[in-house]
Design a protein around this motif. Structure first.
Motif, PDB file in Angstrom:
ATOM      1  N   SER A  37     -62.766 -33.762 -37.463  1.00  0.00           N
ATOM      2  CA  SER A  37     -62.131 -34.864 -36.751  1.00  0.00           C
ATOM      3  C   SER A  37     -62.320 -36.148 -37.542  1.00  0.00           C
ATOM      4  CB  SER A  37     -62.708 -35.022 -35.339  1.00  0.00           C
ATOM      5  OG  SER A  37     -64.058 -35.414 -35.404  1.00  0.00           O
ATOM      6  N   VAL A  38     -61.485 -37.108 -37.232  1.00  0.00           N
ATOM      7  CA  VAL A  38     -61.528 -38.398 -37.896  1.00  0.00           C
ATOM      8  C   VAL A  38     -61.387 -39.498 -36.851  1.00  0.00           C
ATOM      9  CG1 VAL A  38     -60.425 -39.906 -39.585  1.00  0.00           C
ATOM     10  CG2 VAL A  38     -60.443 -37.446 -39.948  1.00  0.00           C
ATOM     11  N   THR A  39     -62.201 -40.517 -36.970  1.00  0.00           N
ATOM     12  CA  THR A  39     -62.113 -41.670 -36.083  1.00  0.00           C
ATOM     13  C   THR A  39     -61.915 -42.924 -36.903  1.00  0.00           C
ATOM     14  OG1 THR A  39     -63.587 -40.621 -34.476  1.00  0.00           O
ATOM     15  CG2 THR A  39     -63.242 -42.992 -34.271  1.00  0.00           C
ATOM     16  N   GLN A  40     -60.816 -43.598 -36.665  1.00  0.00           N
ATOM     17  CA  GLN A  40     -60.613 -44.905 -37.263  1.00  0.00           C
ATOM     18  C   GLN A  40     -61.013 -45.930 -36.223  1.00  0.00           C
ATOM     19  OE1 GLN A  40     -56.624 -43.423 -39.388  1.00  0.00           O
ATOM     20  NE2 GLN A  40     -57.152 -45.541 -39.905  1.00  0.00           N
ATOM     21  N   LEU A  78     -61.128 -51.350 -43.714  1.00  0.00           N
ATOM     22  CA  LEU A  78     -60.646 -50.417 -42.699  1.00  0.00           C
ATOM     23  C   LEU A  78     -61.688 -49.315 -42.565  1.00  0.00           C
ATOM     24  CD1 LEU A  78     -56.878 -50.123 -43.710  1.00  0.00           C
ATOM     25  CD2 LEU A  78     -58.004 -51.839 -42.302  1.00  0.00           C
ATOM     26  N   ARG A  79     -62.195 -49.144 -41.348  1.00  0.00           N
ATOM     27  CA  ARG A  79     -63.320 -48.251 -41.146  1.00  0.00           C
ATOM     28  C   ARG A  79     -62.886 -46.858 -40.694  1.00  0.00           C
ATOM     29  NH1 ARG A  79     -67.153 -51.240 -37.146  1.00  0.00           N
ATOM     30  NH2 ARG A  79     -65.161 -51.704 -36.107  1.00  0.00           N
ATOM     31  N   CYS A  80     -63.563 -45.857 -41.253  1.00  0.00           N
ATOM     32  CA  CYS A  80     -63.242 -44.472 -40.944  1.00  0.00           C
ATOM     33  C   CYS A  80     -64.526 -43.657 -40.901  1.00  0.00           C
ATOM     34  CB  CYS A  80     -62.305 -43.903 -42.003  1.00  0.00           C
ATOM     35  SG  CYS A  80     -62.029 -42.115 -41.874  1.00  0.00           S
ATOM     36  N   SER A  96     -69.007 -41.551 -43.415  1.00  0.00           N
ATOM     37  CA  SER A  96     -67.992 -42.595 -43.422  1.00  0.00           C
ATOM     38  C   SER A  96     -67.182 -42.552 -44.714  1.00  0.00           C
ATOM     39  CB  SER A  96     -68.629 -43.970 -43.269  1.00  0.00           C
ATOM     40  OG  SER A  96     -69.370 -44.313 -44.425  1.00  0.00           O
ATOM     41  N   PHE A  97     -66.000 -43.118 -44.638  1.00  0.00           N
ATOM     42  CA  PHE A  97     -65.103 -43.209 -45.794  1.00  0.00           C
ATOM     43  C   PHE A  97     -64.264 -44.466 -45.603  1.00  0.00           C
ATOM     44  CE2 PHE A  97     -63.395 -41.705 -49.604  1.00  0.00           C
ATOM     45  CZ  PHE A  97     -62.013 -41.541 -49.567  1.00  0.00           C
TER      46      PHE A  97
END
Lengths: 118, 114
Positions: free
Chosen positions: B3-6, B21-23, B73-74
């Motif tokens: 899963s990915v959360t922005q 921009l946070r991911c 994080s990315f």
């Protein structure tokens, strides 16, 4: 072609009608994906074709949705008995086969087919 | 599962100021991570990718992202925003074990003020 080509770019249809959306991937790309982008829903995976393997249909939202890929190239996404909630942009992407152990395919996306169901 | 959360649905910056921009991602396997950009009425374009090589990844148009496993994080950054950076940005995760299906974050819409 140079990129992924999708047609039609825009389609307006009446509820209950069937629609077909076409994707022409980059020549030589063995993997082909369909995604749906709905307002407020983000990007949703629909179906994935890889070479001659059986497609991964796990993302298709109902049995009204189906897709084919003929000759390992062009793909058609068919939506039967369209509903208003099917209104979205349908994106097709293609890529080369899995690259090495990392499996990090880079997908090239088409511009999408915007479907509006009245 | 992956899963990915922005973390931000909208970011507003002034031209010439930094963009962040946070991911954050979740994955049971070693992930590959991407940032894609979508300009209005255009297709998705790859900005950059991380595939288990260097943790600091440089992409097109001056963007870069750093993979931090300890923080899962990315985050995407750019030192100086340009008006043409106004677009929607998607953080994406994929793992080979999942058949290379991309899982997209919800997107971050960037507004650049003059």
């Amino acid at each position: 072609g140079a990129g992924v080509s999708q047609s039609p770019s825009n389609k307006v249809t009446e509820k209950g009608k069937d629609v077909e959306l076409r994707c022409d991937p980059i020549s030589g790309h063995t993997a082909l994906y369909w995604y749906r982008q709905s307002l407020g829903q983000g990007l949703e995976f629909l179906i994935y074709f890889q070479g001659n393997s059986a497609p991964d249909k796990s993302g298709l939202p109902s049995d009204r949705f189906s897709a084919e890929r003929t000759g390992g190239s062009v793909s058609t996404l068919t939506i039967q008995r369209t509903q208003q909630e099917d209104s979205a942009v349908y994106l097709c992407a293609s890529s080369l086969a899995l690259q090495g152990s990392s499996g990090a395919n880079v997908l090239t996306f088409g511009a999408g087919s915007r479907l509006t169901v009245l | 599962a992956q899963s990915v959360t922005q973390l931000d649905s909208h970011v507003s910056v002034s031209e010439g100021t930094p963009v962040l921009l946070r991911c954050n991602y979740s994955s049971s396997y070693s992930p590959s991570l991407f940032w894609y950009v979508q300009h209005p009425n255009k297709g998705l374009q790859l900005l950059l990718k991380y595939t288990s090589a260097a943790t600091l990844v440089k992409g097109i148009n001056g963007f870069e992202a750093e993979f931090k496993k300890s923080e899962t994080s990315f985050h995407l950054t750019k030192p100086s925003a340009h008006m043409s950076d106004a677009a929607e940005y998607f953080c994406v995760v994929t793992v080979k074990a999942a058949g290379n299906k991309l899982t997209f974050g919800g997107g971050t819409r960037v507004l650049v003020k003059p």
